[in-house]
Design a protein around this motif. Structure first.
Motif, short mmCIF file in Angstrom:
data_model
loop_
_atom_site.label_atom_id
_atom_site.label_comp_id
_atom_site.label_asym_id
_atom_site.label_seq_id
_atom_site.Cartn_x
_atom_site.Cartn_y
_atom_site.Cartn_z
N ALA A 31 4.95 16.76 -9.61
CA ALA A 31 4.78 15.94 -10.81
C ALA A 31 4.21 14.57 -10.47
N VAL A 32 4.75 13.91 -9.44
CA VAL A 32 4.28 12.55 -9.14
C VAL A 32 2.89 12.58 -8.50
N THR A 33 2.62 13.58 -7.68
CA THR A 33 1.29 13.64 -7.04
C THR A 33 0.21 14.03 -8.04
N SER A 34 0.59 14.76 -9.09
CA SER A 34 -0.39 15.11 -10.12
C SER A 34 -0.86 13.89 -10.90
N GLY B 58 0.79 -1.22 0.00
CA GLY B 58 0.00 0.00 0.00
C GLY B 58 0.82 1.26 0.00
N ASN B 59 2.13 1.14 0.06
CA ASN B 59 3.01 2.32 0.09
C ASN B 59 3.64 2.55 -1.28
N THR B 60 4.03 3.79 -1.51
CA THR B 60 4.79 4.16 -2.70
C THR B 60 6.06 4.86 -2.25
N ALA B 61 7.20 4.45 -2.81
CA ALA B 61 8.49 5.00 -2.42
C ALA B 61 9.12 5.78 -3.56
N ILE B 62 9.68 6.93 -3.22
CA ILE B 62 10.51 7.70 -4.15
C ILE B 62 11.96 7.32 -3.87
N VAL B 63 12.70 6.97 -4.91
CA VAL B 63 14.09 6.51 -4.75
C VAL B 63 14.99 7.27 -5.71
N THR B 64 16.04 7.90 -5.17
CA THR B 64 17.09 8.46 -6.02
C THR B 64 18.29 7.51 -6.00
N GLY B 65 19.06 7.50 -7.07
CA GLY B 65 20.25 6.65 -7.12
C GLY B 65 19.93 5.17 -7.20
N GLY B 66 18.81 4.83 -7.81
CA GLY B 66 18.36 3.44 -7.82
C GLY B 66 18.71 2.65 -9.06
N THR B 67 19.62 3.17 -9.88
CA THR B 67 19.90 2.48 -11.14
C THR B 67 20.99 1.41 -11.01
N ARG B 68 21.75 1.42 -9.91
CA ARG B 68 22.82 0.43 -9.78
C ARG B 68 23.24 0.31 -8.31
N ILE C 105 11.86 -4.56 -11.29
CA ILE C 105 10.81 -4.44 -10.27
C ILE C 105 9.49 -4.99 -10.80
N ILE C 106 9.12 -4.58 -11.98
CA ILE C 106 7.83 -4.99 -12.54
C ILE C 106 7.81 -6.50 -12.80
N SER C 107 8.89 -7.02 -13.37
CA SER C 107 8.89 -8.44 -13.76
C SER C 107 9.09 -9.38 -12.59
N SER C 108 9.88 -8.97 -11.59
CA SER C 108 10.21 -9.91 -10.52
C SER C 108 9.35 -9.77 -9.28
N THR C 109 8.73 -8.60 -9.09
CA THR C 109 7.93 -8.40 -7.87
C THR C 109 6.45 -8.20 -8.15
N GLY C 110 6.10 -7.81 -9.37
CA GLY C 110 4.71 -7.52 -9.69
C GLY C 110 4.24 -6.16 -9.23
N GLN C 111 5.14 -5.39 -8.58
CA GLN C 111 4.78 -4.04 -8.14
C GLN C 111 4.87 -3.07 -9.31
N LYS C 112 4.23 -1.94 -9.15
CA LYS C 112 4.30 -0.89 -10.16
C LYS C 112 5.60 -0.10 -9.98
N ALA C 113 6.13 0.38 -11.08
CA ALA C 113 7.35 1.19 -11.02
C ALA C 113 7.33 2.20 -12.16
N TRP C 114 7.83 3.40 -11.87
CA TRP C 114 7.86 4.48 -12.85
C TRP C 114 9.23 5.14 -12.80
N ILE C 115 9.60 5.78 -13.88
CA ILE C 115 10.80 6.62 -13.92
C ILE C 115 10.36 8.07 -14.07
N HIS C 116 10.85 8.91 -13.17
CA HIS C 116 10.63 10.36 -13.28
C HIS C 116 11.99 11.00 -13.52
N VAL C 117 12.11 11.73 -14.60
CA VAL C 117 13.38 12.35 -14.96
C VAL C 117 13.53 13.69 -14.23
N ALA C 118 14.64 13.81 -13.50
CA ALA C 118 14.93 15.06 -12.79
C ALA C 118 16.45 15.17 -12.65
#
Length: 277
Positions: A83-86, A13-23, A56-69
């Motif tokens: 942007a994300v809350t909109s 039920g939670n949504t997390a914002i993550v920076t530096g998550g590419t590696r 994330i999408i393929s292995s956990t079934g959770q939703k995931a998005w990329i926001h460019v900043a």
């Protein structure tokens, strides 16, 4: 009624914002949050690297998005939450993992490298924490029932609004060599974490930091391949090995969810015992 052990470590039920998550560590922690049930918003400089999102999408079934900043630009950072809350998303977890390193003898350290390291490693962390904290505090308490995964155990009369997790370093505590900007920035992350916790813990926002030790990631390839330095580092680590990104999965889920409801303002070392020496 006391929460079950499983519910204490569930982020459903939670949504997390993550920076530096590419590696590296950031990627492992983003995956861990998703495995615990959270949807993930990845903050990236560009959208072409989709590996974390796709995993994330393929292995956990959770939703995931990329926001460019661009974390070197304050206006870009300030635009993340609107942007994300909109889009109808309601983030309740913030993981600040993005960071850079520059090495020079201190007497030759360039102004531009100092400014860049402090901006990415500290100023961007403060800016995003401020914007995220303001967003959480603007939402009515009724949106955070104490029985929900985000609730229970926090301040604000038992209402837990959310969690902020910053990434510190061993150089939060030690000075290092030829890395004055990095040491200053990571020392600042610890003090920022404590300062925000002092103001927000009673309002239901827990703020903590994780301090990684020597971890086998791309950033440390040169150290790992330097036989003398590697031997010296290994001799200091009681666990007898370099850390792995996977070593951070449990601790980030702990700090993100109800299990850490009475933990705030802490800098938790994940270092194989290094700081105990």
């Amino acid at each position: 009624m006391a929460a079950s052990l499983a519910s204490l470590f569930s982020l459903s039920g939670n949504t997390a914002i993550v920076t530096g998550g590419t590696r590296g560590i950031g990627q492992a922690m983003a995956l861990a949050l998703a495995e615990a049930g959270a949807d993930i918003i990845l903050i990236q400089r560009e959208e072409s690297n989709t590996s974390t999102r796709d995993t994330i999408i393929s292995s956990t079934g959770q939703k995931a998005w990329i926001h460019v900043a661009e974390l070197s630009n304050r206006d870009s950072i300030k635009g993340i939450i609107p942007a994300v809350t909109s889009q109808g998303l309601k983030p309740s977890i913030l993981l600040n993992c993005a960071g850079i390193q520059r090495r020079h003898p201190s007497e030759k350290f360039p102004d531009e490298d100092w400014d860049e390291v402090l901006q990415i490693n500290l100023t961007s962390v403060f800016t995003l924490c401020r914007e995220f904290g303001a967003y959480l505090l603007s939402r009515p308490e009724s949106e955070f029932p104490s029985s929900s995964p985000t609730g229970g155990g926090g301040g604000g009369g038992g209402v837990r609004r959310g969690s902020i997790i910053n990434v510190a370093s061993l150089l939060t505590f030690q000075g290092g060599i030829t890395v004055p900007a990095y040491a200053a920035s990571k020392g600042g992350v610890a003090q920022l974490t404590k300062a925000l916790s002092n103001e927000w813990a009673a309002k239901g926002i827990n703020v903590n930091a994780i301090a990684p030790g020597y971890i086998a990631t791309d950033m440390n390839t040169a150290l790992i391949n330097d036989a003398d330095r590697n031997a010296g580092i290994m001799a200091r680590i009681p666990a007898g090995r370099w850390g792995k990104p996977e070593d951070f999965k449990g601790v980030v889920v702990f700090l993100a969810g109800p299990a850490s409801g009475y933990v705030s303002g802490e800098v938790l070392c994940v270092d194989g015992g290094w700081m105990g020496r």
